[in-house]
Design a protein around this motif. Structure first.
Motif, short mmCIF file in Angstrom:
data_model
loop_
_atom_site.label_atom_id
_atom_site.label_comp_id
_atom_site.label_asym_id
_atom_site.label_seq_id
_atom_site.Cartn_x
_atom_site.Cartn_y
_atom_site.Cartn_z
N GLN A 109 50.04 -87.30 -21.61
CA GLN A 109 49.14 -87.35 -22.75
C GLN A 109 49.94 -87.42 -24.05
O GLN A 109 49.58 -88.18 -24.96
N GLY A 110 51.01 -86.66 -24.14
CA GLY A 110 51.85 -86.70 -25.33
C GLY A 110 52.48 -88.06 -25.58
O GLY A 110 52.73 -88.45 -26.72
N LEU A 111 52.72 -88.80 -24.50
CA LEU A 111 53.28 -90.15 -24.61
C LEU A 111 52.22 -91.20 -24.95
O LEU A 111 52.55 -92.32 -25.33
N GLY A 112 50.96 -90.83 -24.79
CA GLY A 112 49.87 -91.79 -24.98
C GLY A 112 49.54 -92.58 -23.73
O GLY A 112 48.85 -93.61 -23.79
N ALA A 113 50.00 -92.12 -22.58
CA ALA A 113 49.71 -92.81 -21.31
C ALA A 113 48.23 -92.71 -20.99
O ALA A 113 47.62 -91.66 -21.18
N ARG A 114 47.68 -93.80 -20.51
CA ARG A 114 46.26 -93.83 -20.11
C ARG A 114 46.10 -93.86 -18.59
O ARG A 114 45.05 -93.51 -18.08
N THR A 115 47.16 -94.30 -17.89
CA THR A 115 47.13 -94.36 -16.43
C THR A 115 48.39 -93.70 -15.89
O THR A 115 49.49 -93.94 -16.38
N VAL A 116 48.20 -92.85 -14.87
CA VAL A 116 49.30 -92.06 -14.31
C VAL A 116 49.21 -92.12 -12.79
O VAL A 116 48.12 -92.01 -12.23
N ALA A 117 50.37 -92.26 -12.14
CA ALA A 117 50.43 -92.26 -10.68
C ALA A 117 51.29 -91.10 -10.19
O ALA A 117 52.42 -90.93 -10.66
N PHE A 118 50.75 -90.33 -9.26
CA PHE A 118 51.44 -89.18 -8.67
C PHE A 118 51.78 -89.45 -7.21
O PHE A 118 50.94 -89.99 -6.48
N PRO A 119 52.93 -88.98 -6.75
CA PRO A 119 53.19 -88.92 -5.31
C PRO A 119 52.66 -87.58 -4.78
O PRO A 119 52.11 -86.79 -5.55
N ALA A 120 52.84 -87.33 -3.51
CA ALA A 120 52.49 -86.03 -2.92
C ALA A 120 53.67 -85.09 -3.12
O ALA A 120 54.55 -84.96 -2.27
#
Length: 171
Positions: A109-120
């Motif tokens: 959010q601080g970077l301004g990212a709108r899409t984020v992908a997580f691994p397990a």
């Protein structure tokens, strides 16, 4: 409100603003997701990680925290490195695992990212049972995205077992 999605695949192939790296505390690469991100992303990621180690994280990045670097050659803009806890039958470390997800989203959010992908996170060499990791991860992300402005948070699962475990928690 963000849509939480699942996909089976390779996190290094994700066209998102930020990919989350299940890093080790050294921030200098390793095996699993961490090694794949460093190999595919190229030397710029390692250079920025070395700079972080030389400045703020001389002792390494503590479990549950997150920090960002460039994504280098990956199709994302940033890599958010977070260190998951090692699973323990004797000690409940679930709050640290939840913190990995919350802190990664706060950095995004601080970077301004709108899409984020997580691994397990923590389900590989750190031996966290994937079914429990899925419950903790999805719950933490669901609570965090209610307070932030993302378009999509995606869990990228490497195999069918992990996909099925996460699928149980995403409506």
């Amino acid at each position: 409100m963000a849509v939480i999605t699942l996909t089976r695949g390779d996190i290094t192939d994700q066209h998102v603003d930020a990919v989350v790296n299940a890093a080790n505390s050294s921030l200098l690469g390793g095996g699993g997701v961490d090694g794949a991100i460093h190999r595919r992303g190229g030397k710029r990621i390692l250079e920025e990680c070395r700079a972080l180690r030389a400045s703020h994280y001389g002792g390494g990045l503590p479990a549950g925290q997150a920090v960002a670097t460039t994504a280098g050659l990956l199709p994302a803009r940033w890599v958010i490195h977070t260190v998951g806890p090692v699973w323990s039958a004797e000690e409940d470390r679930s709050e640290l695992l939840a913190s990995c997800h919350r802190e990664s989203l706060a950095v995004a959010q601080g970077l301004g990212a709108r899409t984020v992908a997580f691994p397990a996170i923590s389900t590989g060499v750190f031996r966290w049972p994937v079914e429990d990791a899925a419950r903790i991860a999805v719950g933490a992300v669901q609570r965090a995205v209610n307070k932030a402005d993302f378009d999509e948070v995606r869990f990228v699962l490497f195999d069918d077992r992990a996909y099925r475990a996460f699928e149980l928690w995403i409506g």
